[in-house]
Every structure is written in structure tokens, then in C-alpha cells.
Design an enzyme around this catalytic site. Structure first.
Site, PDB file in Angstrom:
ATOM      1  N   ASP A  90       0.866  -1.183   0.000  1.00 23.43           N
ATOM      2  CA  ASP A  90       0.000   0.000   0.000  1.00 23.43           C
ATOM      3  C   ASP A  90       0.905   1.236   0.000  1.00 23.43           C
ATOM      4  O   ASP A  90       2.082   1.159   0.324  1.00 23.43           O
ATOM      5  CB  ASP A  90      -0.918  -0.053   1.229  1.00 23.43           C
ATOM      6  CG  ASP A  90      -2.029   0.981   1.142  1.00 23.43           C
ATOM      7  OD1 ASP A  90      -2.143   1.637   0.091  1.00 23.43           O
ATOM      8  OD2 ASP A  90      -2.778   1.122   2.126  1.00 23.43           O
ATOM      9  N   ASP A 125      -3.091   7.628  -4.016  1.00 27.70           N
ATOM     10  CA  ASP A 125      -4.306   8.323  -4.424  1.00 27.70           C
ATOM     11  C   ASP A 125      -4.831   9.154  -3.259  1.00 27.70           C
ATOM     12  O   ASP A 125      -4.230   9.173  -2.185  1.00 27.70           O
ATOM     13  CB  ASP A 125      -5.365   7.314  -4.889  1.00 27.70           C
ATOM     14  CG  ASP A 125      -5.729   6.327  -3.791  1.00 27.70           C
ATOM     15  OD1 ASP A 125      -4.886   6.098  -2.889  1.00 27.70           O
ATOM     16  OD2 ASP A 125      -6.840   5.780  -3.810  1.00 27.70           O
ATOM     17  N   ALA A 194     -11.244   3.796   0.188  1.00 29.06           N
ATOM     18  CA  ALA A 194     -11.951   4.660   1.150  1.00 29.06           C
ATOM     19  C   ALA A 194     -13.321   4.131   1.538  1.00 29.06           C
ATOM     20  O   ALA A 194     -14.272   4.886   1.719  1.00 29.06           O
ATOM     21  CB  ALA A 194     -12.050   6.090   0.610  1.00 29.06           C
ATOM     22  N   CYS A 277     -15.267 -23.356  17.594  1.00 27.84           N
ATOM     23  CA  CYS A 277     -14.327 -23.509  16.480  1.00 27.84           C
ATOM     24  C   CYS A 277     -13.366 -24.638  16.814  1.00 27.84           C
ATOM     25  O   CYS A 277     -13.100 -24.896  17.984  1.00 27.84           O
ATOM     26  CB  CYS A 277     -13.566 -22.191  16.297  1.00 27.84           C
ATOM     27  SG  CYS A 277     -12.243 -22.274  15.078  1.00 27.84           S
ATOM     28  N   CYS A 279     -10.199 -24.825  15.135  1.00 28.73           N
ATOM     29  CA  CYS A 279      -8.901 -24.524  14.519  1.00 28.73           C
ATOM     30  C   CYS A 279      -7.784 -24.931  15.492  1.00 28.73           C
ATOM     31  O   CYS A 279      -8.050 -25.326  16.625  1.00 28.73           O
ATOM     32  CB  CYS A 279      -8.812 -23.049  14.134  1.00 28.73           C
ATOM     33  SG  CYS A 279      -8.534 -21.937  15.521  1.00 28.73           S
ATOM     34  N   CYS A 282      -8.192 -23.177  18.908  1.00 28.76           N
ATOM     35  CA  CYS A 282      -9.396 -23.378  19.723  1.00 28.76           C
ATOM     36  C   CYS A 282      -9.609 -24.837  20.137  1.00 28.76           C
ATOM     37  O   CYS A 282     -10.281 -25.102  21.128  1.00 28.76           O
ATOM     38  CB  CYS A 282     -10.626 -22.902  18.954  1.00 28.76           C
ATOM     39  SG  CYS A 282     -10.522 -21.169  18.495  1.00 28.76           S
TER      40      CYS A 282
HETATM   41 ZN    ZN Z   1     -10.558 -21.141  16.213  1.00 25.84          ZN
END
Ligand code: ZN
Length: 479
Positions: A90, A125, A194, A277, A279, A282
Site C-alpha cells: 500500500d 491516491d 476509502a 471452532c 482450529c 481453539c
Molecule cells: Zn478457532
């Protein structure tokens, strides 16, 4: 069409694509985790292990830190971050939007991005916020356009990709014009800029209008980056509008505030008894474990990123199998302001219908907004293909009658259809046993068109739910 982007599958205005960069091909839609070069909550090599295929970092922050600047100039941004995949940079426009000014020239920061080996470079910009006066939006847009033109003029093809951001505040017509201009100039990637204030304020209806206007001006060829879109709840909606790249600073920012992302909204760690969750983070932890962990912020960030990357895969799968509309409806029903976004999406239904490929999986009718999905509109626009003469019976599905020249079955939201088509898309749709008003209204409108298109046929209506269909049906049958 930029030759760095290839579209493989389409659904609604969304698509699965392949974006070629100097450091490899990225499948889109893709999520770019934001890496703050000062504060690496998760090391970039780890981000890759978690499934991130492309990162985004801020060249302005690197440029303003003498030590980082020297390292980046010497080693390149890939070695600086320790990531060998594609990296987008960026320009500092975000800092410009927050602080009002920045200490670098547009040409300087663009050249710096190229010099440190960025894969996707963004000219500096002017990020015009929402709701400013039209005069200001126009003035800043013309400055942005001039900078984009200059950037393009000095850019050599064949190296890093050049992005052309679309501005125009909350004026859909300015966004459209800006996008058309960017298309004429020719960029490899088009970020829609924006829009963070719209997303922070949950103004999803305005966001949809801004994105749809920009996309209409850009056409379908260019890959589009929705700048600052990092909440997994909105990926499906944005992808349905044709956004291909998202960036998440949210995984880290939310983690610092104890917020736990899910694909249907944000939860607070302190309000959780269970972690919904499985993952890596978790799976074997309770919310208490996580709150007490000295690495709590990093753990939360890892979870937040995992669910975000998983949602991107879900969006891809939905596009691939043609069920993106269902995913969008489910996600939008998780928050009233997202429902505003879904309604705004249906207001662009005609445009989406023009882009949406015809063959697809079974439609699921999930609520009144489903009456505006492309399959339904397309069926209505083609109902004049049914040619009828003599006596016509319009009846509930399953009714057989030999005394008529034609028997049509009637199913909201589609309306009348030849019974031979019952097993074919879109008439094999899964619809609720009891139709809602929007579905009935659409079906009756189609019936009315069919009757008008076949003035020499006589119609009999035998529908069990006639009472629910109400006066409108009487009006139709009383012709
Ligand atoms: Zn998780």
C-alpha cells in the site's frame, strides 16, 4: 483485459480467478493478511503455513523508518518480511486519510514500491471519505485521476502489477466514472478505496452501491480489491459483487480488543463459555485458557485469521458449485445491517443477472430476497417463450388433466411453467411449502405476462393456496 488475470468460474458477479504476479499465481477470491512491518503479531512465514497465499504490507511505514527502509532497499520486501509468495504494498493513502498529510511524493512512494520488489504496487491516491460535499469529491477525484495517469505513463509492463484505485466517496455516479476512467487508462488490479468508514459503521447498503457502481464502470475483466474488507461475515456479499481480493488487518486489530471473529459476526472472548471452532488454537482450549494465556492476543489473531481464510475457501466452493447466492443470504441474515446490504444487492439484480452464468446448482429459496435472484428474474424475462393456444389450465404441481390443451404447473416465485420442465433448473428449486408474499407477487407477475403474451388462449386457474395468493390472483383470473 489485463493479461495477468484469468477467470475460471463465475457465479452472480463473483468469480474464481488466477492472478499472475512476479512471485507466483494467486487463486482468487483471496485474502491478504496485513503485515505491519513494525509489529508482526504472526510471522509471515507462519501466515503462509496457515494458508495465506499473498500478503499486503505498507510501503509508507517501511519508507518512513530509516532502518527498515535501508533493509528493504538492500534485501527487498520479500526477504525483509521472510515471505516468498506474492506481496502487495500500500502507498500510505490510508495514513493520508487518518492524518491528513504524509511526507512523501506520489512518484517517490510508487518508485520505492517497485524498488523493493513489491508484486502489486499502488499509486498514492486521495482517499475521499464518505458523505463529503460533491465538490470536494470531484476535486479530489480529478487529482487522483491525474496521479493514476502519470503512474501509468511511467510504468513498464512485464514487472510488478500496477493498481489503479477507484475513489468517488459515496457518489455512485462518481465511482462509476472513476472506474470507467481507470479501465481506459488500464490497470492490472483495481482497488475500491476509502470504504473502511462504511464498513466500520455497518453501512453495508451504501457499500454495496459503491462497489456495484465501481464494478459497472470497470467491467468484468479487471481483478478488484476491496480495500480494508477483513471481516469474514462480508466476504460472500463482496464476492457476489465481483470483488476478488480482500485484506485483513482485522485479524490482529480485533484480537487486540479481545474480539473473536466468526463468519456470522464478532463475539467477545470474555462473553464466551465455549469456543465455537476447532482450529489449531481453539481445539484444545477453553475461553478461560485463552484469556489467561500470556500470548492471548496472538492466539486470538491466529483464530481470527483461520476463520477468515476458511470463509474464503467456502466462498470459492460456493462460486464453483453455483451456490453463492445461498451463502450470501445466510451470511446477511446474521445482522440487520447486512440484510440492508442484501436488499441493496437485489436492487442491482438486473446487472447481476446479466453476468450470472445460466447453468447452476439447485436454487434454495431462503426468504423474500430470493425472489430477486438471477434465476428468478431470468425465468420471468423468458416466459414469453411459452406459446399457448386453446384452453390452458394453471394448477398446483402434480395436477394432471386431459380436458385441456396445455397444463401448466404453478410454483412461486417462478409462476406458471410447462410440467415437462419440473425436474429441470431452475424449476427444481427447493422452495418452502408455504410461499411468502414476495415469491407470490413475482409468480403472479409472471403469470400476468404469460396471459398477455398469449391473448388467444383461455386460462383456468386451480390453485389450492388461492386464498393466500389473495386479491391479486382474482385480478389475474378475472381478466
Ligand atoms: Zn478457532
Amino acid at each position: 483485459m489485463p493479461d495477468c488475470f484469468e477467470i475460471l468460474n463465475k457465479d452472480l458477479a463473483g468469480r474464481i480467478g488466477r492472478l499472475r504476479t512476479p512471485h507466483g499465481v494467486v487463486e482468487t477470491p483471496a485474502l491478504m493478511p496485513v503485515v505491519n512491518p513494525h509489529l508482526r503479531l504472526i510471522e509471515p512465514a507462519d501466515l503462509k503455513r496457515m494458508g495465506a497465499e499473498i500478503l499486503i504490507t505498507n510501503s509508507y511505514i517501511i519508507n518512513q523508518d530509516p532502518e527498515l527502509k535501508e533493509l528493504a532497499a538492500r534485501l527487498g520486501v520479500h526477504q525483509l518480511l521472510g515471505f516468498e509468495g506474492p506481496i502487495m504494498t500500500d502507498s500510505g493513502a490510508f495514513q493520508l486519510s487518518v492524518y491528513g498529510e504524509i511526507e512523501v511524493l506520489p512518484s517517490e512512494i510508487l518508485e520505492f514500491q517497485r524498488a523493493i520488489g513489491s508484486d502489486i504496487c499502488v499509486p498514492l491516491d486521495i482517499p475521499t471519505p464518505p458523505d463529503v460535499s460533491r465538490a470536494r469529491a470531484e476535486l479530489e477525484l480529478s487529482e487522483t485521476e491525474q496521479r493514476l495517469s502519470e503512474a501509468r505513463d511511467h510504468w513498464e509492463d512485464g514487472g510488478p502489477l500496477l493498481a489503479g484505485p477507484i475513489q468517488g466517496s459515496t457518489y455512485p455516479d462518481l465511482r462509476f466514472v472513476a472506474a470507467r476512467r481507470a479501465r481506459e487508462i488500464g490497470f492490472d488490479v483495481c482497488p475500491i478505496g476509502a470504504v473502511v468508514p462504511l464498513m466500520e459503521a455497518y453501512r453495508f447498503s451504501d457499500l454495496v452501491d459503491v462497489v456495484a457502481s465501481s464494478k459497472k464502470g470497470l467491467g468484468p475483466a479487471a481483478p478488484v480489491h476491496l480495500f480494508g474488507a477483513g471481516h469474514p461475515m462480508m466476504f460472500a456479499l463482496a464476492a457476489a459483487l465481483g470483488c476478488d481480493l480482500f485484506d485483513s488487518a482485522a485479524y490482529a486489530l480485533y484480537a487486540r480488543e479481545g474480539r473473536y471473529l466468526t463468519s456470522s459476526g464478532t463475539l467477545h472472548l470474555e462473553g464466551l463459555k465455549y469456543l465455537p471452532c476447532c482450529c489449531d488454537v481453539c481445539r484444545n482450549r477453553s475461553p478461560e485458557d485463552m484469556a489467561a494465556d500470556p500470548h492471548k492476543v496472538e492466539l486470538l489473531a491466529r483464530h481470527n485469521l483461520s476463520v477468515s481464510l476458511a470463509e474464503i475457501r467456502r466462498v470459492r466452493q460456493s462460486i464453483w458449485e453455483g451456490s453463492l447466492w445461498e451463502l450470501v443470504e445466510r451470511r446477511c441474515r446474521s445482522h440487520p445491517r447486512m440484510m440492508d446490504g442484501l436488499r441493496a444487492l437485489t436492487s442491482h439484480a438486473g446487472w447481476i443477472e446479466g453476468l450470472d452464468p445460466a447453468s447452476r446448482s439447485t436454487c434454495f429459496y431462503l426468504g423474500p430476497e430470493s425472489a430477486r435472484r438471477p434465476e428468478v428474474l431470468r425465468y420471468g424475462s423468458r416466459i414469453d417463450r411459452i406459446e399457448l393456444a386453446g384452453r390452458v389450465l394453471v394448477a398446483d404441481p402434480g395436477v394432471e388433466e386431459e380436458d385441456f390443451d396445455h397444463v401448466l404447473w404453478f410454483l412461486p416465485p417462478f409462476g406458471p411453467y410447462p410440467k415437462e420442465l419440473a425436474e429441470t433448473a431452475p424449476l427444481n428449486a427447493e422452495v418452502p411449502a408455504e410461499a411468502d408474499e414476495a415469491g407470490i407477487a413475482q409468480a403472479l407477475a409472471n403469470l400476468r405476462s404469460l396471459m398477455e403474451d398469449n391473448p388467444h388462449a383461455t386460462f383456468d386457474l386451480r390453485l389450492k393456496a388461492a386464498d393466500e395468493y389473495g386479491l391479486e390472483l382474482e385480478e389475474v383470473s378475472g381478466r
